[in-house]
Write a protein that holds these residues in place. Structure first.
Motif, short mmCIF file in Angstrom:
data_model
loop_
_atom_site.label_atom_id
_atom_site.label_comp_id
_atom_site.label_asym_id
_atom_site.label_seq_id
_atom_site.Cartn_x
_atom_site.Cartn_y
_atom_site.Cartn_z
N GLN A 23 20.84 -14.48 9.04
CA GLN A 23 20.93 -13.03 9.13
C GLN A 23 21.94 -12.65 10.21
OE1 GLN A 23 17.22 -11.01 9.50
NE2 GLN A 23 18.13 -9.24 10.48
N THR A 24 22.88 -11.77 9.88
CA THR A 24 23.93 -11.42 10.82
C THR A 24 23.66 -10.09 11.51
OG1 THR A 24 25.18 -10.39 9.06
CG2 THR A 24 25.70 -12.68 9.57
N PHE A 25 22.62 -9.41 11.15
CA PHE A 25 22.31 -8.11 11.74
C PHE A 25 21.23 -8.26 12.80
CE2 PHE A 25 23.70 -7.30 7.40
CZ PHE A 25 24.70 -6.37 7.61
N ASP A 26 21.49 -7.79 14.00
CA ASP A 26 20.50 -7.82 15.07
C ASP A 26 19.64 -6.58 14.95
OD1 ASP A 26 19.01 -8.05 17.36
OD2 ASP A 26 20.71 -8.30 18.71
N PRO A 27 18.34 -6.70 14.68
CA PRO A 27 17.50 -5.52 14.46
C PRO A 27 17.20 -4.71 15.71
CG PRO A 27 16.17 -7.51 14.37
CD PRO A 27 17.61 -7.95 14.49
N ARG A 28 17.70 -5.13 16.88
CA ARG A 28 17.44 -4.39 18.11
C ARG A 28 18.41 -3.24 18.33
NH1 ARG A 28 17.78 -9.00 22.32
NH2 ARG A 28 19.47 -9.53 20.89
N TYR A 29 19.54 -3.22 17.62
CA TYR A 29 20.57 -2.20 17.82
C TYR A 29 20.81 -1.43 16.54
CZ TYR A 29 21.46 -4.75 22.09
OH TYR A 29 21.32 -5.35 23.32
N PRO A 30 21.01 -0.09 16.63
CA PRO A 30 21.14 0.72 15.41
C PRO A 30 22.52 0.71 14.77
CG PRO A 30 21.14 2.13 17.34
CD PRO A 30 20.86 0.73 17.82
N ILE A 31 23.56 0.27 15.49
CA ILE A 31 24.92 0.33 14.97
C ILE A 31 25.56 -1.05 14.96
CG2 ILE A 31 27.20 1.40 15.26
CD1 ILE A 31 24.96 3.41 14.69
N CYS A 32 26.27 -1.37 13.87
CA CYS A 32 26.98 -2.64 13.75
C CYS A 32 28.46 -2.38 13.49
CB CYS A 32 26.44 -3.46 12.58
SG CYS A 32 24.75 -4.01 12.79
N MET A 33 29.30 -3.23 14.06
CA MET A 33 30.73 -3.19 13.80
C MET A 33 31.06 -4.34 12.85
SD MET A 33 33.99 -3.27 16.43
CE MET A 33 33.52 -4.81 17.17
N HIS A 34 31.67 -3.99 11.72
CA HIS A 34 32.07 -4.99 10.73
C HIS A 34 33.54 -5.30 11.00
CE1 HIS A 34 32.21 -6.18 6.19
NE2 HIS A 34 32.46 -7.19 7.00
N VAL A 35 33.82 -6.52 11.46
CA VAL A 35 35.17 -6.93 11.85
C VAL A 35 35.77 -7.77 10.73
CG1 VAL A 35 36.53 -8.13 13.59
CG2 VAL A 35 34.43 -6.95 14.26
N TYR A 36 36.99 -7.41 10.32
CA TYR A 36 37.72 -8.13 9.29
C TYR A 36 38.89 -8.86 9.95
CZ TYR A 36 35.44 -4.42 6.63
OH TYR A 36 34.54 -3.54 6.12
N SER A 37 38.95 -10.17 9.81
CA SER A 37 40.09 -10.88 10.37
C SER A 37 41.08 -11.27 9.29
CB SER A 37 39.64 -12.10 11.16
OG SER A 37 39.06 -13.04 10.30
N LEU A 70 25.80 1.79 10.02
CA LEU A 70 24.41 1.77 10.46
C LEU A 70 23.82 0.40 10.14
CD1 LEU A 70 23.15 5.26 9.26
CD2 LEU A 70 23.81 4.58 11.56
N ASN A 71 22.99 -0.09 11.03
CA ASN A 71 22.34 -1.38 10.84
C ASN A 71 21.22 -1.22 9.81
OD1 ASN A 71 21.01 -3.81 11.03
ND2 ASN A 71 20.96 -3.83 13.26
N PRO A 72 21.28 -1.91 8.67
CA PRO A 72 20.23 -1.75 7.66
C PRO A 72 18.89 -2.35 8.07
CG PRO A 72 21.76 -3.45 7.00
CD PRO A 72 22.33 -2.83 8.25
N TYR A 73 18.86 -3.16 9.12
CA TYR A 73 17.61 -3.79 9.56
C TYR A 73 17.02 -3.12 10.79
CZ TYR A 73 18.77 -7.36 6.21
OH TYR A 73 19.06 -8.00 5.05
N TYR A 74 17.65 -2.05 11.28
CA TYR A 74 17.10 -1.34 12.43
C TYR A 74 15.98 -0.43 11.94
CZ TYR A 74 16.86 1.46 16.67
OH TYR A 74 16.43 2.08 17.80
#
Length: 89
Positions: A23-37, A70-74
């Motif tokens: 799982q790449t989403f941390d459920p402790r934070y409401p916002i995620c940054m999706h980085v594309y390299s 938005l973090n789907p697991y928050y």
């Protein structure tokens, strides 16, 4: 002979299956940054879920190939914790 060939073929196909990702989403934070390299960066893409607000995430993502989501697991709809009343005595 055919059974052993079938068994070897099955094991070979099973070992070539793509590995699953954690799982790449941390459920402790409401916002995620999706980085594309992309192809030039060589690292693929990933999520950094360490932001507490969209403006904070957008400031970090500025100038990068990244979006803020938005973090789907928050647990947005979770009930707040009940206050604890201590008895003195």
């Amino acid at each position: 002979m055919i059974r052993s060939f079938g068994l070897i073929a099955f094991i070979g196909v099973s070992l070539m299956a793509a590995p699953s990702h954690a799982q790449t989403f941390d459920p402790r934070y409401p916002i995620c940054m999706h980085v594309y390299s992309g192809a030039n960066g060589g690292g693929g893409e990933w999520y950094d879920c360490s932001f507490i607000s969209l403006p904070q995430c957008r400031a970090t993502a500025s100038g990068r190939a990244a979006t803020c989501d938005l973090n789907p697991y928050y647990p947005f709809n979770a009930a707040p914790p009940r206050p604890r009343h201590w008895r003195s005595g």
